[in-house]
Scaffold this active site. Structure first.
Site, PDB file in Angstrom:
ATOM      1  N   PHE A   6      80.637  28.380 100.788  1.00 29.34           N
ATOM      2  CA  PHE A   6      81.222  28.832 100.294  1.00 29.34           C
ATOM      3  C   PHE A   6      82.451  29.410 101.176  1.00 29.34           C
ATOM      4  O   PHE A   6      82.309  30.147 101.647  1.00 29.34           O
ATOM      5  CB  PHE A   6      80.544  29.940  99.401  1.00 29.34           C
ATOM      6  N   ASP A   7      83.556  28.933  99.866  1.00 26.92           N
ATOM      7  CA  ASP A   7      84.436  29.892 100.838  1.00 26.92           C
ATOM      8  C   ASP A   7      84.602  31.022 100.270  1.00 26.92           C
ATOM      9  O   ASP A   7      83.446  31.302  98.816  1.00 26.92           O
ATOM     10  CB  ASP A   7      86.215  29.115  99.368  1.00 26.92           C
ATOM     11  N   LEU A   8      85.163  32.456 100.559  1.00 27.62           N
ATOM     12  CA  LEU A   8      85.235  33.528 100.588  1.00 27.62           C
ATOM     13  C   LEU A   8      86.047  34.604  99.240  1.00 27.62           C
ATOM     14  O   LEU A   8      86.076  34.033  97.732  1.00 27.62           O
ATOM     15  CB  LEU A   8      84.802  34.725 101.459  1.00 27.62           C
ATOM     16  N   THR A  11      87.042  33.013  96.383  1.00 21.92           N
ATOM     17  CA  THR A  11      85.525  32.172  95.256  1.00 21.92           C
ATOM     18  C   THR A  11      84.312  32.853  95.498  1.00 21.92           C
ATOM     19  O   THR A  11      83.763  32.606  93.394  1.00 21.92           O
ATOM     20  CB  THR A  11      85.462  30.721  96.577  1.00 21.92           C
TER      21      THR A  11
END
Length: 214
Positions: A6-8, A11
């Site tokens: 995942f992007d942080l 997101t």
């Protein structure tokens, strides 16, 4: 699929919402009306200056100072000459920002689904290692994440192919066995696919969320 990355920011973590709340509180505390125009200017400056940080043209603290040098005149405020004074001013915003940190409501459920699928979970983020890990801890998601790769510690930023390869290496999976999810079409989807990963775009404006992409 053996892993999901995942992007942080924007997101799992609601950076835009957290930053806007913090900015409005901080600016109001300075005795200035935090108009929509002021907020828009802050984010425009943030994007421009942060890109320079990712290109290694500025340090992380340096990009904070650069933001204030551009933003304080927008407020009609004098820019302090000393860097230490700029740091004190920025700390006023930063205190509000930290106090506003929040995950998106679907972040924890998505990580629980990924864990239930038996997938390894990674986070790949363009940012400062200490701050990005602190965000995950503060919003209660750190316990779900096996690997956090931030551009500062990696030495490269998305969309460099090495960034995606490194997070896959840390997770112990081949890029072909990993799914990348993020809000930035270029950085989290197109570049991830070019590095050999499966990738899906999170576009919350469509009404879809993380659970729709798993």
């Amino acid at each position: 699929m053996k892993a999901v990355v995942f992007d942080l920011d924007n997101t799992l973590f609601d950076h835009s919402g957290s930053a806007e709340r913090a900015l409005r509180e901080w600016v109001a505390g300075l005795g200035i009306m935090p108009t929509d125009e002021v907020v828009a200017e802050w984010f425009a400056i943030e994007e421009r200056v942060y890109d320079a940080y990712l290109r290694r043209e500025l340090t992380h603290q340096g990009q904070r100072r650069a933001r204030l040098r551009e933003f304080l005149p927008v407020l009609g405020r004098e820019v302090p000459a000393a860097e230490a004074e700029l740091d004190v001013v920025f700390e006023g915003y930063l205190k509000q920002y930290r106090g506003s940190w929040v995950a998106f409501p679907d972040a924890r459920p998505a990580l629980e689904v990924a864990r239930g699928n038996g997938w390894r979970i990674g986070v790949l983020t363009n940012g400062n290692t200490t701050q990005q890990n602190a965000k995950l801890e503060a919003i209660g998601l750190a316990e779900y994440v096996d690997v956090v790769c931030a551009s500062e510690s990696l030495g490269v930023s998305k969309p460099d192919p090495l960034a995606y390869q490194r997070v896959c290496e840390e997770l112990g999976v081949a890029p072909a066995d990993a799914l990348m999810i993020g809000d930035n079409l270029e950085l989290d989807v197109l570049a991830a696919r070019a590095a050999g990963m499966t990738a899906r775009h999170l576009d919350r404006s469509t009404g879809h969320g993380l659970l729709d992409l798993l």
